[in-house]
Design a protein around this motif. Structure first.
Motif, PDB file in Angstrom:
ATOM      1  N   MET A   1      71.136 -54.063  61.672  1.00  0.00           N
ATOM      2  CA  MET A   1      72.032 -54.745  62.604  1.00  0.00           C
ATOM      3  C   MET A   1      71.314 -55.963  63.181  1.00  0.00           C
ATOM      4  N   SER A   2      72.004 -57.088  63.240  1.00  0.00           N
ATOM      5  CA  SER A   2      71.363 -58.269  63.826  1.00  0.00           C
ATOM      6  C   SER A   2      72.246 -58.879  64.903  1.00  0.00           C
ATOM      7  N   LYS A   3      71.576 -59.452  65.872  1.00  0.00           N
ATOM      8  CA  LYS A   3      72.257 -60.039  67.034  1.00  0.00           C
ATOM      9  C   LYS A   3      71.745 -61.458  67.244  1.00  0.00           C
ATOM     10  N   ASN A   4      72.582 -62.282  67.847  1.00  0.00           N
ATOM     11  CA  ASN A   4      72.154 -63.630  68.240  1.00  0.00           C
ATOM     12  C   ASN A   4      72.308 -63.781  69.747  1.00  0.00           C
ATOM     13  N   TRP A   5      71.206 -64.087  70.372  1.00  0.00           N
ATOM     14  CA  TRP A   5      71.235 -64.351  71.807  1.00  0.00           C
ATOM     15  C   TRP A   5      70.955 -65.838  72.026  1.00  0.00           C
ATOM     16  N   VAL A   6      71.528 -66.369  73.092  1.00  0.00           N
ATOM     17  CA  VAL A   6      71.273 -67.778  73.419  1.00  0.00           C
ATOM     18  C   VAL A   6      70.881 -67.908  74.889  1.00  0.00           C
ATOM     19  N   VAL A   7      69.798 -68.623  75.135  1.00  0.00           N
ATOM     20  CA  VAL A   7      69.391 -68.957  76.507  1.00  0.00           C
ATOM     21  C   VAL A   7      70.044 -70.293  76.854  1.00  0.00           C
ATOM     22  N   VAL A   8      70.909 -70.259  77.861  1.00  0.00           N
ATOM     23  CA  VAL A   8      71.727 -71.433  78.174  1.00  0.00           C
ATOM     24  C   VAL A   8      71.419 -71.935  79.587  1.00  0.00           C
ATOM     25  N   PRO A   9      71.173 -73.242  79.743  1.00  0.00           N
ATOM     26  CA  PRO A   9      70.984 -73.749  81.108  1.00  0.00           C
ATOM     27  C   PRO A   9      72.311 -73.728  81.871  1.00  0.00           C
ATOM     28  N   THR A  10      72.265 -73.346  83.136  1.00  0.00           N
ATOM     29  CA  THR A  10      73.483 -73.330  83.955  1.00  0.00           C
ATOM     30  C   THR A  10      73.480 -74.457  84.984  1.00  0.00           C
ATOM     31  N   CYS A  11      72.310 -75.008  85.269  1.00  0.00           N
ATOM     32  CA  CYS A  11      72.223 -76.181  86.145  1.00  0.00           C
ATOM     33  C   CYS A  11      70.875 -76.843  85.875  1.00  0.00           C
ATOM     34  N   LEU A  12      70.609 -77.935  86.548  1.00  0.00           N
ATOM     35  CA  LEU A  12      69.337 -78.626  86.333  1.00  0.00           C
ATOM     36  C   LEU A  12      68.213 -77.849  87.014  1.00  0.00           C
ATOM     37  N   PRO A  13      67.016 -77.875  86.439  1.00  0.00           N
ATOM     38  CA  PRO A  13      65.888 -77.208  87.085  1.00  0.00           C
ATOM     39  C   PRO A  13      65.424 -77.993  88.306  1.00  0.00           C
ATOM     40  N   ILE A  14      64.667 -77.324  89.172  1.00  0.00           N
ATOM     41  CA  ILE A  14      64.033 -77.974  90.317  1.00  0.00           C
ATOM     42  C   ILE A  14      62.766 -78.674  89.821  1.00  0.00           C
TER      43      ILE A  14
ATOM     44  N   LEU B   1      71.552 -65.726  79.991  1.00  0.00           N
ATOM     45  CA  LEU B   1      71.396 -65.248  78.621  1.00  0.00           C
ATOM     46  C   LEU B   1      72.755 -64.804  78.097  1.00  0.00           C
ATOM     47  N   ASP B   2      73.197 -65.428  77.007  1.00  0.00           N
ATOM     48  CA  ASP B   2      74.430 -64.989  76.339  1.00  0.00           C
ATOM     49  C   ASP B   2      74.059 -64.048  75.207  1.00  0.00           C
ATOM     50  N   THR B   3      74.520 -62.795  75.298  1.00  0.00           N
ATOM     51  CA  THR B   3      74.166 -61.819  74.258  1.00  0.00           C
ATOM     52  C   THR B   3      75.341 -61.529  73.330  1.00  0.00           C
ATOM     53  N   GLY B   4      76.462 -62.154  73.579  1.00  0.00           N
ATOM     54  CA  GLY B   4      77.619 -61.922  72.722  1.00  0.00           C
ATOM     55  C   GLY B   4      78.205 -60.537  72.896  1.00  0.00           C
ATOM     56  N   GLY B   5      78.180 -60.023  74.106  1.00  0.00           N
ATOM     57  CA  GLY B   5      78.819 -58.731  74.373  1.00  0.00           C
ATOM     58  C   GLY B   5      77.830 -57.583  74.398  1.00  0.00           C
ATOM     59  N   SER B   6      78.311 -56.431  74.809  1.00  0.00           N
ATOM     60  CA  SER B   6      77.420 -55.269  74.959  1.00  0.00           C
ATOM     61  C   SER B   6      77.119 -54.648  73.594  1.00  0.00           C
ATOM     62  N   ASP B   7      76.027 -53.896  73.551  1.00  0.00           N
ATOM     63  CA  ASP B   7      75.558 -53.342  72.289  1.00  0.00           C
ATOM     64  C   ASP B   7      75.670 -51.826  72.257  1.00  0.00           C
ATOM     65  N   HIS B   8      75.870 -51.314  71.068  1.00  0.00           N
ATOM     66  CA  HIS B   8      75.698 -49.874  70.868  1.00  0.00           C
ATOM     67  C   HIS B   8      74.308 -49.681  70.310  1.00  0.00           C
ATOM     68  N   LEU B   9      73.409 -49.198  71.138  1.00  0.00           N
ATOM     69  CA  LEU B   9      72.018 -49.083  70.706  1.00  0.00           C
ATOM     70  C   LEU B   9      71.796 -47.717  70.060  1.00  0.00           C
ATOM     71  N   GLU B  10      72.485 -47.458  68.993  1.00  0.00           N
ATOM     72  CA  GLU B  10      72.371 -46.136  68.374  1.00  0.00           C
ATOM     73  C   GLU B  10      71.762 -46.237  66.986  1.00  0.00           C
ATOM     74  N   GLY B  11      70.732 -45.440  66.785  1.00  0.00           N
ATOM     75  CA  GLY B  11      70.199 -45.259  65.433  1.00  0.00           C
ATOM     76  C   GLY B  11      69.408 -46.402  64.870  1.00  0.00           C
ATOM     77  N   GLU B  12      70.111 -47.353  64.308  1.00  0.00           N
ATOM     78  CA  GLU B  12      69.436 -48.332  63.461  1.00  0.00           C
ATOM     79  C   GLU B  12      68.602 -49.357  64.235  1.00  0.00           C
ATOM     80  N   ALA B  13      67.707 -50.002  63.497  1.00  0.00           N
ATOM     81  CA  ALA B  13      66.900 -51.065  64.085  1.00  0.00           C
ATOM     82  C   ALA B  13      67.791 -52.284  64.354  1.00  0.00           C
ATOM     83  N   ILE B  14      67.419 -53.023  65.382  1.00  0.00           N
ATOM     84  CA  ILE B  14      68.180 -54.220  65.734  1.00  0.00           C
ATOM     85  C   ILE B  14      67.264 -55.427  65.633  1.00  0.00           C
ATOM     86  N   GLU B  15      67.711 -56.423  64.868  1.00  0.00           N
ATOM     87  CA  GLU B  15      66.959 -57.667  64.825  1.00  0.00           C
ATOM     88  C   GLU B  15      67.698 -58.699  65.656  1.00  0.00           C
TER      89      GLU B  15
END
Ligand code: ZN
Length: 182
Positions: free
Chosen positions: A1-14, A111-125
């Motif tokens: 199983m593979s997932k794509n996460w994205v780190v997204v800026p929500t405003c400008l940094p200090i 962090l956008d994870t594309g929804g919740s995960d079922h963390l059962e059994g298989e390895a996740i990349e």
């Protein structure tokens, strides 16, 4: 199983720099630029305001650049106080080094994870992509993504059940992948 996460800026940094007026160390980009043309040489600064007293500081964008060596689109963006240009410049390592500033990205990303995960059994990349160069502790990111505690993530790394080609113990700001074994 593979997932794509994205780190997204929500405003400008200090912007972290000492204020000469009040000794605060936090500035917020004003979104405004100042451009100064002297004969054929151009200087440009991004203006930032002290979060405590409102004092202005100038971050150098262009320093005595010959007008002909500057992309005309860049001059337009500077004159238009383009918000996208501010965001882009604050991610530019050259700009940060030249102005000897660091950034505080706390509370300025999600962090956008594309929804919740079922963390059962298989390895996740998981492939993590950074939409901006935001330094984030890998342990914190993974904990947030799976809803684990940081201690849990650290235990998984020590046990060898959380592996990556990059070091997961420090901060990362570039794309990486990791595998959670089961
Ligand atoms: Zn101040």
């Amino acid at each position: 199983m593979s997932k794509n996460w994205v780190v997204v800026p929500t405003c400008l940094p200090i912007v972290l720099r000492r204020c000469h007026a009040c000794a605060s160390e936090r500035f917020r980009a004003s979104g405004k630029f100042r451009v100064n043309a002297n004969h054929k040489l151009i200087d440009a600064w991004l203006l930032a305001l002290c979060t405590v007293c409102g004092e202005t500081t100038k971050l150098t964008v262009l320093e005595r650049m010959n007008v002909r060596s500057i992309r005309p689109e860049l001059l337009d963006l500077l004159h238009d106080n383009d918000p996208g240009l501010t965001a882009e410049l604050l991610q530019d390592p050259v700009v940060l080094r030249r102005n000897r500033i660091a950034l505080d990205w706390d509370n300025a990303w999600r962090l956008d994870t594309g929804g919740s995960d079922h963390l059962e059994g298989e390895a996740i990349e998981v492939s993590v992509r950074f939409a901006a160069r935001i330094p984030v502790r890998a342990v914190r990111l993974i904990a947030e993504g799976f809803g684990f505690s940081r201690a849990e993530v650290e235990r998984l790394i020590i046990e060898g059940n959380l592996v990556s080609t990059v070091r997961l113990s420090g901060k990362l700001s570039g794309d990486f992948t990791f595998t959670l074994k089961r």
